[in-house]
Design a protein around this motif. Sequence first.
Motif, short mmCIF file in Angstrom:
data_model
loop_
_atom_site.label_atom_id
_atom_site.label_comp_id
_atom_site.label_asym_id
_atom_site.label_seq_id
_atom_site.Cartn_x
_atom_site.Cartn_y
_atom_site.Cartn_z
N LEU A 75 -4.16 135.27 -66.67
CA LEU A 75 -4.57 135.93 -65.44
C LEU A 75 -3.85 137.25 -65.23
O LEU A 75 -2.69 137.40 -65.59
N ARG A 76 -4.57 138.20 -64.61
CA ARG A 76 -4.04 139.54 -64.37
C ARG A 76 -4.25 139.92 -62.91
O ARG A 76 -5.19 139.44 -62.26
N PRO A 77 -3.43 140.83 -62.40
CA PRO A 77 -3.61 141.30 -61.02
C PRO A 77 -5.02 141.85 -60.80
O PRO A 77 -5.58 142.52 -61.68
N GLY A 78 -5.59 141.50 -59.66
CA GLY A 78 -6.92 141.98 -59.29
C GLY A 78 -8.06 141.10 -59.73
O GLY A 78 -9.20 141.31 -59.32
N THR B 207 -2.03 140.51 -54.79
CA THR B 207 -2.67 140.76 -53.51
C THR B 207 -4.06 141.37 -53.65
O THR B 207 -4.89 141.23 -52.76
N ALA B 208 -4.34 142.01 -54.77
CA ALA B 208 -5.67 142.59 -55.00
C ALA B 208 -6.65 141.58 -55.57
O ALA B 208 -7.84 141.83 -55.61
N GLY B 209 -6.16 140.41 -55.99
CA GLY B 209 -7.01 139.39 -56.58
C GLY B 209 -7.54 138.42 -55.54
O GLY B 209 -7.21 138.50 -54.35
N ARG B 210 -8.37 137.51 -56.00
CA ARG B 210 -8.94 136.49 -55.13
C ARG B 210 -9.03 135.19 -55.90
O ARG B 210 -9.39 135.17 -57.08
N LEU B 211 -8.71 134.11 -55.20
CA LEU B 211 -8.76 132.78 -55.79
C LEU B 211 -9.60 131.88 -54.90
O LEU B 211 -9.34 131.76 -53.70
N ASP B 212 -10.68 131.30 -55.46
CA ASP B 212 -11.51 130.34 -54.75
C ASP B 212 -11.15 128.96 -55.26
O ASP B 212 -11.34 128.66 -56.44
N CYS B 213 -10.61 128.13 -54.36
CA CYS B 213 -10.17 126.79 -54.73
C CYS B 213 -11.13 125.75 -54.18
O CYS B 213 -11.45 125.76 -52.99
N PHE B 214 -11.53 124.83 -55.04
CA PHE B 214 -12.39 123.73 -54.66
C PHE B 214 -11.55 122.45 -54.73
O PHE B 214 -10.97 122.15 -55.77
N GLU B 215 -11.48 121.74 -53.61
CA GLU B 215 -10.77 120.46 -53.58
C GLU B 215 -11.51 119.53 -52.64
O GLU B 215 -11.61 119.80 -51.45
N GLU C 111 -0.17 134.00 -57.44
CA GLU C 111 0.85 134.98 -57.79
C GLU C 111 0.38 135.87 -58.93
O GLU C 111 0.57 137.09 -58.91
N ALA C 112 -0.28 135.28 -59.92
CA ALA C 112 -0.73 136.04 -61.09
C ALA C 112 -1.80 137.06 -60.74
O ALA C 112 -1.81 138.17 -61.28
N VAL C 113 -2.75 136.72 -59.85
CA VAL C 113 -3.81 137.66 -59.51
C VAL C 113 -3.35 138.68 -58.47
O VAL C 113 -4.02 139.71 -58.29
#
Length: 159
Positions: free
Chosen positions: A58-61, A84-92, A80-82
Motif C-alpha cells: 500500500l502507498r499514500p493516496g 491522510t490522502a488515502g481512503r479505506l472502505d472496511c466491510f465487517e 496508516e499506509a494509505v
Amino acid sequence: MPARAPQAYCYLGQGRAVALTHRGHKIFLDTRDLGLTPHIATHGIWEAEVEAVLVRLLRPGQQVAEVGANMGYHTLAMAEAVGTAGRLDCFEANPAVLPLLRATLAVNGLEERVRLHPVAALEAAGSVEFTSDPEHIGSGHLAFEGEAANIRAGRWCRR
C-alpha cells in the motif's frame, strides 16, 4: 510529577479491553476471544506476515477495500499506509466486533479516512445467516449447513 509511560493493555470491564499495537495505535479487544486478543494484548502484534505484506503493497493516496475488518488490527496498518490522502472502505458484518471496530476507529481519529460498512460483502443484494465461534469472536463467516455445535448462528447481515 514525571510523565507516566503508556500501558500496553488495560481491561475496561464487561469483556472489553484496550491495547497498544506495536505501531502505537489503540485497539479495542474482546477479552473472551482466544484468537487474536491474547497476541495483541501481550505483544501488540497480530499476523506480522500479513501486516508486512500490506505495508509493502500500500502507498499514500491509494483507495483500498478491506473485507472482514474484525476488531481493526490490519485496518490500522492499512489506514496508516494509505495516509491522510488515502481512503479505506472496511466491510465487517459480525455484530459482535462492530462496536470494538467503531471504538478503535474513533480513538485513533480515523473516521474520515476509513469508511465502515457494517454489512456482508456479497455478490448480490440480500440477507445471509452469519455465524461465529464464541471463543474466536473474529471468526465470523457465512453459516453453512451442518456446522459444528460450538458455532453460534442466527446473525443476519444485509447488503
